[in-house]
Design an enzyme around this catalytic site. Structure first.
Site, mmCIF file in Angstrom:
data_model
loop_
_atom_site.group_PDB
_atom_site.id
_atom_site.type_symbol
_atom_site.label_atom_id
_atom_site.label_comp_id
_atom_site.label_asym_id
_atom_site.label_seq_id
_atom_site.Cartn_x
_atom_site.Cartn_y
_atom_site.Cartn_z
ATOM 1 N N LYS A 111 83.421 39.742 33.702
ATOM 2 C CA LYS A 111 82.856 39.345 35.005
ATOM 3 C C LYS A 111 81.661 40.229 35.391
ATOM 4 O O LYS A 111 81.625 40.843 36.456
ATOM 5 C CB LYS A 111 83.925 39.387 36.091
ATOM 6 C CG LYS A 111 85.088 38.427 35.858
ATOM 7 C CD LYS A 111 86.059 38.451 37.027
ATOM 8 C CE LYS A 111 87.230 37.522 36.808
ATOM 9 N NZ LYS A 111 88.174 38.044 35.785
ATOM 10 N N ASN B 161 68.352 43.387 34.334
ATOM 11 C CA ASN B 161 68.190 44.083 33.063
ATOM 12 C C ASN B 161 69.512 44.647 32.560
ATOM 13 O O ASN B 161 69.809 44.592 31.354
ATOM 14 C CB ASN B 161 67.168 45.210 33.201
ATOM 15 C CG ASN B 161 66.896 45.898 31.886
ATOM 16 O OD1 ASN B 161 66.308 45.312 30.988
ATOM 17 N ND2 ASN B 161 67.336 47.143 31.756
#
Length: 230
Positions: free
Chosen positions: A67, A73
């Site tokens: 999750k 990034n």
């Protein structure tokens, strides 16, 4: 719904266990009755990521239920690292920036699943968390965003699977936790369904944990669930 030749692949056994040793013992007891295993936080932080590589090397399928949700990034590079584990599925939370980053980092062999709303949530929980929509509407909005972004599949409750299928079409995966064999306790899941009902609702994969991991004969329970899914 996607075509799945082996009905065992429809069942994902949740290895919600405290150690790799406990997980390996359970896998040995289940034997060839199951082919797909989920590794989440509990086991992941206890050596489960290395276990994922070993299971994949044995030809078993692995679902890394991590999750992910962070700046773009960080998610992209995390997904890129996870793709080297041999895992089949990896979860991210269904926030647009997170999903876009995951798609950029996934590589060729890893499928990204977006978690719409946790199956332990009901409308009151969603309101408490600050969401301005009831669960069903929030799931629908996130499913539409995921499909537009190019996510491979969605994690949602069985209660929302029908509406999600209509939104995302026949080719994206739907994976559903909160599945309980008939007569099993719901536990902390609030939106549950039996395996057979899930199959008829167009769900591709079901995730089952405690009814199997807590059973006296986990192999027999897994076999019964697979039969219900066939």
């Amino acid at each position: 719904m996607t075509e799945i030749a082996d009905p065992r692949d429809r069942l994902i056994v949740a290895l919600d266990l405290p150690s790799v040793q406990a997980a390996e013992a359970l896998i040995d007891r289940i034997g060839d009755a199951a082919t797909f295993y989920k590794i989440g936080y509990q086991l992941g932080y206890a050596g489960g990521l290395a276990l994922a590589e070993r299971l994949a090397a044995r030809g078993l399928k692995v679902f890394l239920d991590l999750k992910l949700h962070d700046i773009g990034n960080t998610v992209e590079e995390g997904v890129r690292s996870a793709s080297g584990s041999g895992a089949t599925f990896l979860t991210v939370h269904a926030y647009p920036q997170t999903m876009r980053a995951a798609v950029r980092g996934r590589g060729a062999g890893l499928r990204i699943l977006a978690v719409t709303v946790l199956t332990s949530y009901d409308d009151a929980d969603a309101a408490e968390a600050g969401y301005g929509l009831p669960v069903a509407e929030l799931v629908a909005k996130r499913a539409a965003q995921a499909a537009e972004i190019g996510i491979d599949g969605l994690v949602c409750s069985a209660a929302e699977a029908g509406s999600v299928r209509r939104i995302v079409g026949p080719d994206r995966l739907i994976v559903t936790p909160g599945i309980r064999p008939a007569g099993a306790e719901a536990g902390d899941q609030k939106r549950v369904m039996t395996p057979g009902d899930a199959r008829r609702a167009g769900i591709d994969h079901v995730v089952v944990g405690r009814p199997i991991t807590g059973a006296a004969d986990p192999r027999a329970v897994a076999q019964a669930i697979v039969a219900d899914l066939a």
